[in-house]
Scaffold this active site. Structure first.
Site, PDB file in Angstrom:
ATOM      1  N   GLY A  34     -29.345  39.379 138.857  1.00  0.00           N
ATOM      2  CA  GLY A  34     -28.791  38.980 140.141  1.00  0.00           C
ATOM      3  C   GLY A  34     -28.410  40.124 141.055  1.00  0.00           C
ATOM      4  O   GLY A  34     -28.263  39.953 142.268  1.00  0.00           O
ATOM      5  N   GLY A  39     -31.142  47.651 136.103  1.00  0.00           N
ATOM      6  CA  GLY A  39     -30.460  48.733 135.380  1.00  0.00           C
ATOM      7  C   GLY A  39     -29.034  48.414 134.952  1.00  0.00           C
ATOM      8  O   GLY A  39     -28.431  49.174 134.201  1.00  0.00           O
ATOM      9  N   GLY A  40     -28.476  47.293 135.464  1.00  0.00           N
ATOM     10  CA  GLY A  40     -27.156  46.857 134.994  1.00  0.00           C
ATOM     11  C   GLY A  40     -26.035  47.816 135.351  1.00  0.00           C
ATOM     12  O   GLY A  40     -26.176  48.690 136.226  1.00  0.00           O
ATOM     13  N   GLU A 199      -1.200  56.372 128.668  1.00  0.00           N
ATOM     14  CA  GLU A 199      -1.875  55.784 127.502  1.00  0.00           C
ATOM     15  C   GLU A 199      -0.868  55.063 126.613  1.00  0.00           C
ATOM     16  O   GLU A 199       0.214  55.585 126.326  1.00  0.00           O
ATOM     17  CB  GLU A 199      -2.615  56.892 126.728  1.00  0.00           C
ATOM     18  CG  GLU A 199      -3.073  56.535 125.326  1.00  0.00           C
ATOM     19  CD  GLU A 199      -4.044  55.359 125.242  1.00  0.00           C
ATOM     20  OE1 GLU A 199      -4.990  55.307 126.037  1.00  0.00           O
ATOM     21  OE2 GLU A 199      -3.833  54.473 124.374  1.00  0.00           O
ATOM     22  N   THR A 267      -8.685  50.266 130.774  1.00  0.00           N
ATOM     23  CA  THR A 267      -8.093  49.855 129.492  1.00  0.00           C
ATOM     24  C   THR A 267      -9.072  49.012 128.677  1.00  0.00           C
ATOM     25  O   THR A 267      -8.672  48.175 127.882  1.00  0.00           O
ATOM     26  CB  THR A 267      -6.806  49.054 129.734  1.00  0.00           C
ATOM     27  OG1 THR A 267      -7.088  48.018 130.682  1.00  0.00           O
ATOM     28  CG2 THR A 267      -5.695  49.935 130.283  1.00  0.00           C
ATOM     29  N   ARG A 269     -13.208  47.038 128.251  1.00  0.00           N
ATOM     30  CA  ARG A 269     -14.085  46.074 128.913  1.00  0.00           C
ATOM     31  C   ARG A 269     -14.213  44.828 128.048  1.00  0.00           C
ATOM     32  O   ARG A 269     -13.935  44.864 126.856  1.00  0.00           O
ATOM     33  CB  ARG A 269     -15.469  46.706 129.156  1.00  0.00           C
ATOM     34  CG  ARG A 269     -15.396  47.898 130.102  1.00  0.00           C
ATOM     35  CD  ARG A 269     -16.766  48.527 130.333  1.00  0.00           C
ATOM     36  NE  ARG A 269     -17.712  47.643 130.992  1.00  0.00           N
ATOM     37  CZ  ARG A 269     -17.790  47.451 132.307  1.00  0.00           C
ATOM     38  NH1 ARG A 269     -16.969  48.097 133.111  1.00  0.00           N
ATOM     39  NH2 ARG A 269     -18.689  46.642 132.822  1.00  0.00           N
ATOM     40  N   ASP A 309     -23.311  44.535 125.075  1.00  0.00           N
ATOM     41  CA  ASP A 309     -21.853  44.429 125.233  1.00  0.00           C
ATOM     42  C   ASP A 309     -21.328  43.011 125.023  1.00  0.00           C
ATOM     43  O   ASP A 309     -20.133  42.835 124.813  1.00  0.00           O
ATOM     44  CB  ASP A 309     -21.434  44.890 126.645  1.00  0.00           C
ATOM     45  CG  ASP A 309     -21.467  46.405 126.803  1.00  0.00           C
ATOM     46  OD1 ASP A 309     -21.936  47.087 125.881  1.00  0.00           O
ATOM     47  OD2 ASP A 309     -21.016  46.891 127.859  1.00  0.00           O
ATOM     48  N   HIS A 441     -32.205  81.422 117.361  1.00  0.00           N
ATOM     49  CA  HIS A 441     -31.099  82.243 117.846  1.00  0.00           C
ATOM     50  C   HIS A 441     -31.457  82.803 119.207  1.00  0.00           C
ATOM     51  O   HIS A 441     -32.588  83.285 119.383  1.00  0.00           O
ATOM     52  CB  HIS A 441     -30.846  83.390 116.873  1.00  0.00           C
ATOM     53  CG  HIS A 441     -29.765  84.322 117.334  1.00  0.00           C
ATOM     54  ND1 HIS A 441     -28.442  83.977 117.309  1.00  0.00           N
ATOM     55  CD2 HIS A 441     -29.840  85.575 117.861  1.00  0.00           C
ATOM     56  CE1 HIS A 441     -27.723  84.984 117.794  1.00  0.00           C
ATOM     57  NE2 HIS A 441     -28.546  85.972 118.129  1.00  0.00           N
TER      58      HIS A 441
HETATM   59  P1  NAI Z   1     -11.631  52.330 125.829  1.00  0.00           P
HETATM   60  O1  NAI Z   1     -11.523  51.181 124.918  1.00  0.00           O
HETATM   61  O2  NAI Z   1     -12.496  53.491 125.509  1.00  0.00           O
HETATM   62  O3  NAI Z   1     -10.161  52.935 126.091  1.00  0.00           O
HETATM   63  C1  NAI Z   1      -9.122  52.176 126.634  1.00  0.00           C
HETATM   64  C2  NAI Z   1      -7.813  52.910 126.426  1.00  0.00           C
HETATM   65  O4  NAI Z   1      -6.797  52.217 127.132  1.00  0.00           O
HETATM   66  C3  NAI Z   1      -7.373  52.960 124.981  1.00  0.00           C
HETATM   67  O5  NAI Z   1      -7.001  54.278 124.654  1.00  0.00           O
HETATM   68  C4  NAI Z   1      -6.192  51.988 124.922  1.00  0.00           C
HETATM   69  O6  NAI Z   1      -5.233  52.333 123.942  1.00  0.00           O
HETATM   70  C5  NAI Z   1      -5.639  52.136 126.333  1.00  0.00           C
HETATM   71  N1  NAI Z   1      -4.849  50.997 126.793  1.00  0.00           N
HETATM   72  C6  NAI Z   1      -5.122  49.679 126.601  1.00  0.00           C
HETATM   73  N2  NAI Z   1      -4.183  48.922 127.215  1.00  0.00           N
HETATM   74  C7  NAI Z   1      -3.312  49.783 127.808  1.00  0.00           C
HETATM   75  C8  NAI Z   1      -2.130  49.625 128.602  1.00  0.00           C
HETATM   76  N3  NAI Z   1      -1.678  48.418 128.917  1.00  0.00           N
HETATM   77  N4  NAI Z   1      -1.467  50.718 129.053  1.00  0.00           N
HETATM   78  C9  NAI Z   1      -1.950  51.968 128.745  1.00  0.00           C
HETATM   79  N5  NAI Z   1      -3.051  52.177 128.011  1.00  0.00           N
HETATM   80  C10 NAI Z   1      -3.735  51.102 127.552  1.00  0.00           C
HETATM   81  O7  NAI Z   1     -12.013  51.669 127.246  1.00  0.00           O
HETATM   82  P2  NAI Z   1     -12.645  52.270 128.550  1.00  0.00           P
HETATM   83  O8  NAI Z   1     -12.401  53.734 128.679  1.00  0.00           O
HETATM   84  O9  NAI Z   1     -12.174  51.362 129.631  1.00  0.00           O
HETATM   85  O10 NAI Z   1     -14.194  52.069 128.324  1.00  0.00           O
HETATM   86  C11 NAI Z   1     -14.740  50.749 128.172  1.00  0.00           C
HETATM   87  C12 NAI Z   1     -16.006  50.777 127.373  1.00  0.00           C
HETATM   88  O11 NAI Z   1     -17.022  51.481 128.070  1.00  0.00           O
HETATM   89  C13 NAI Z   1     -15.797  51.458 126.045  1.00  0.00           C
HETATM   90  O12 NAI Z   1     -16.312  50.639 125.042  1.00  0.00           O
HETATM   91  C14 NAI Z   1     -16.581  52.730 126.169  1.00  0.00           C
HETATM   92  O13 NAI Z   1     -17.148  53.101 124.941  1.00  0.00           O
HETATM   93  C15 NAI Z   1     -17.642  52.394 127.208  1.00  0.00           C
HETATM   94  N6  NAI Z   1     -17.998  53.607 127.930  1.00  0.00           N
HETATM   95  C16 NAI Z   1     -18.678  54.581 127.289  1.00  0.00           C
HETATM   96  C17 NAI Z   1     -18.983  55.753 127.913  1.00  0.00           C
HETATM   97  C18 NAI Z   1     -19.688  56.811 127.159  1.00  0.00           C
HETATM   98  O14 NAI Z   1     -20.221  56.526 126.106  1.00  0.00           O
HETATM   99  N7  NAI Z   1     -19.720  58.041 127.630  1.00  0.00           N
HETATM  100  C19 NAI Z   1     -18.594  56.020 129.300  1.00  0.00           C
HETATM  101  C20 NAI Z   1     -17.837  54.934 129.861  1.00  0.00           C
HETATM  102  C21 NAI Z   1     -17.588  53.787 129.193  1.00  0.00           C
END
Ligand code: NAI
Length: 462
Positions: A34, A39-40, A199, A267, A269, A309, A441
C-alpha cells in the site's frame, strides 16, 4: 480478478524476498503493498535512511575530530540539513526503485493498495478480490505506543519522524536505550544535539553480551550522549513546540524530568496486522500479539503463512529475508530452513557493534563450560592507524570441544567482521579453525583471528 499461486502481503525485506524467490522457483506471484514505494519499513523509513544519516554524521565527526591529526587542514564542514535530507531521500529512492526493477525482472505483479484476507484462498486489494493457492503475511511492525507519550511525528516522534525532522534539535530526549534509540541518538549527538537517553533497565541494549553493553555505553558517553538509567517515563507534554518529559527512578521513586525540542520514542515495536481480517479468519496469535506459526511458517489456517516482524523472533530485516527465502521454498514444495541460532545483530553506531550466537550471560545461566578469547582493537595495526583502536572481539567457545558458541564485537567494521563467525558457526567450526586460517595483514579481520587464538594458546599481539 486474477489467480496466483502465491500472494504476499507486504513488500518489506521479508515479503519482497519471498515474492522474488517464489517467482524464481516457477510460481505465479503477486505482492500487495500500500505504500507508494516498495521495500517496507526497512528501505523507506528504517535501516536504509538511517544509514545515510549515520554515514553523513560520521563523516562530520571524522572531519571535526580526526582530519587535523592526519594533516588535513582547513575549515571543518558544517551541516546543510536540507541537503542531508535530500541525500537521505535519494538513497531511499534508489533502493526502492531497485526492488521495482527486480519485481519486473522476476515477473512479480505488484498489487498496489492495502490487502485483506476475506477468506482463505482470497486476497482483497481495493475493490478487487484475487485468488491465491497460498497467502503469505509479511506485514511487518509499527512502533509500540507508550502511555502518556502521544506521538505527533513533529515534537514527539518515532524512528519514522526522527529521520525527517524540520531541523536538528538543540535538545533531544530518547526514550529507550535499544537499537533505534542509540543509532538515531548518536546521529543527532554528532550533528550537535544534546542527547539524553532515558532507559527503564539498568543496562542498555537488553539481551546483548554484558561486556558489549558496558563498552558501548562508555563509548557513547564519550561522544556526548547522557544516560538516565533505571527510569520509568511518566509522560511527555507538548507546548509551544517543546516537550516536557517526566520520569521516576525505579530505585527510589524520585522524580526527574527535562525539557526537549524533540522526544524520540524508541521502546520497541509490535506486529502490524491492522485490517488484514485475522480475527474473522481465526488466525491464532501468541500472547504478545504475534501471528503463531509452526516450523514451516504455516499458521493454523491452511494456505496462510506468516514471516518476519509479525511472527516470533528478533525484528530484523535479515531474519525476515531468510524466512522469506525459506518459506518460498516450502510453498514451492521444497525444503526451506532457517538456522535461528546463527542470526547476527548489528548496531550501526561508531564503532559498530555486532553479535552472533550465545552471550556469556546465557552460557552461565545454562551452566555450560566455556572459554573466552578476547582481543582489543588496540592491538590491531590497521584499527590504530585510523583512530579506531577502541573496542574488542570476544569469542566464546565450548571448553571441551572448542566449538564456537558466540562472538561479540565492538569496533571498526564489526557488522562485516561478524560474518566470518556466522559462516564458521554454520559449519560447526572450532575456534582453532578460525585461528589456523590465514588472515590478510593489515585488516580488522585479524582481530577476529586473534580472539580465536586467545581461545587456545593465546593471541600474538595482546
Ligand atoms: P528495543 O527493543 O531494541 O529497545 C527498547 C528499549 O526501550 C529497551 O532497552 C527497553 O528496556 C526500553 N524501554 C521500554 N519501555 C520503556 C519505558 N517505558 N521507559 C524507558 N525505557 C523503556 O526497541 P527499539 O530500539 O525501539 O527497536 C525496535 C526493533 O527494531 C528492535 O527489535 C530492533 O532490533 C529493530 N531494529 C534493529 C536495527 C538494527 O538491527 N540495526 C535498527 C533499528 C531497529
Amino acid at each position: 480478478m486474477s489467480d496466483f499461486d502465491l500472494i504476499v502481503i507486504g513488500a518489506g525485506p521479508g515479503g519482497y524476498v519471498a515474492a522474488i524467490r517464489a517467482a524464481q522457483l516457477g510460481l505465479k506471484v503477486a505482492c500487495v503493498e500500500g505504500r507508494e514505494t516498495l521495500g517496507g519499513t526497512c528501505l523507506n523509513v528504517g535501516c536504509i535512511p538511517s544509514k545515510a544519516l549515520l554515514h553523513a554524521s560520521h563523516m562530520l565527526h571524522e572531519a571535526e575530530h580526526n582530519f587535523a591529526k592526519m594533516g588535513l587542514k582547513g575549515k571543518s564542514p558544517s551541516v546543510d540539513w536540507p541537503q542531508m535530507q535530500s541525500y537521505r531521500a535519494e538513497t531511499v529512492a534508489q533502493n526502492t526503485k531497485g526492488i521495482e526493477f527486480l519485481f519486473k525482472k522476476n515477473k512479480v505483479t505488484w498489487l498496489k493498495g492495502w490487502g485483506s484476507i476475506p477468506e482463505a484462498g482470497k486476497v482483497k486489494v481495493g475493490d478487487e478480490v484475487h485468488g491465491a493457492k497460498a497467502i503469505l503475511i509479511a506485514s511487518g511492525s509499527e512502533a509500540s505506543p507508550l502511555k502518556g507519550v502521544e506521538v505527533d511525528e513533529k515534537v514527539i516522534v518515532t524512528s519514522t519522524g526522527a529521520l525527517e525532522l524540520a531541523k536538528v534539535p538543540k535538545t533531544l530526549a530518547v526514550i529507550g536505550a535499544g537499537v533505534i534509540g542509540l543509532e538515531l541518538g548518536s546521529v543527532y549527538a554528532r550533528l550537535g544535539s544534546e542527547v539524553t537517553v532515558i532507559e527503564y533497565l539498568d543496562t542498555i541494549t537488553p539481551g546483548m553480551d554484558g561486556d558489549l553493553q558496558k563498552a558501548l555505553k562508555r563509548t557513547l558517553e564519550k561522544q556526548g550522549l547522557k544516560f538516565v538509567m533505571g527510569a520509568t517515563v511518566q509522560g511527555a507534554k507538548v507546548s509551544r513546540n517543546k516537550a516536557k518529559l517526566t520520569w521516576k527512578l525505579n530505585k527510589d521513586d524520585s522524580e526527574g524530568g527535562m525539557d526537549a525540542d524533540c522526544v524520540l520514542l524508541a521502546t520497541g515495536r509490535r506486529p502490524y496486522v491492522d485490517g488484514l481480517g485475522l480475527e474473522a479468519l481465526g488466525v491464532e496469535r501468541t500472547k504478545r500479539g504475534q501471528i503463531a506459526t509452526d516450523a514451516q511458517w504455516k499458521t493454523n489456517v491452511p494456505g496462510i503463512y506468516a514471516i518476519g516482524d509479525v511472527i516470533e523472533g528478533p525484528m530484523l530485516a535479515h531474519k525476515a529475508e531468510d524466512e522469506g527465502m525459506a518459506v518460498a521454498e516450502v510453498i514451492a514444495g521444497k525444503h526451506g530452513h532457517v538456522n535461528y541460532g546463527v542470526i547476527p545483530g548489528v548496531i550501526y553506531t561508531t564503532p559498530e557493534v555486532a553479535t552472533v550466537g550465545a552471550t556469556e550471560e546465557a552460557l552461565k545461566a545454562e551452566g555450560r563450560a566455556y572459554k573466552v578469547g578476547k582481543f582489543p582493537f588496540m592491538g590491531n595495526a590497521r584499527a590504530k592507524a585510523v583512530f579506531q583502536g577502541d573496542g574488542f572481539v570476544k569469542m566464546l567457545a565450548d571448553k571441551e570441544t572448542d566449538r564456537i558458541l558466540g562472538c561479540h564485537i565492538i569496533g571498526p567494521g564489526a557488522g562485516d567482521l561478524i560474518h566470518e563467525i556466522c559462516v564458521s558457526m554454520e559449519f560447526g567450526a572450532a575456534a582453532e579453525d578460525v585461528a589456523l586460517t590465514c588472515h590478510a595483514h593489515p585488516t580488522y579481520s585479524e582481530a577476529v583471528r586473534e580472539a580465536a587464538l586467545a581461545c587456545g594458546d593465546g593471541a600474538i599481539h595482546a
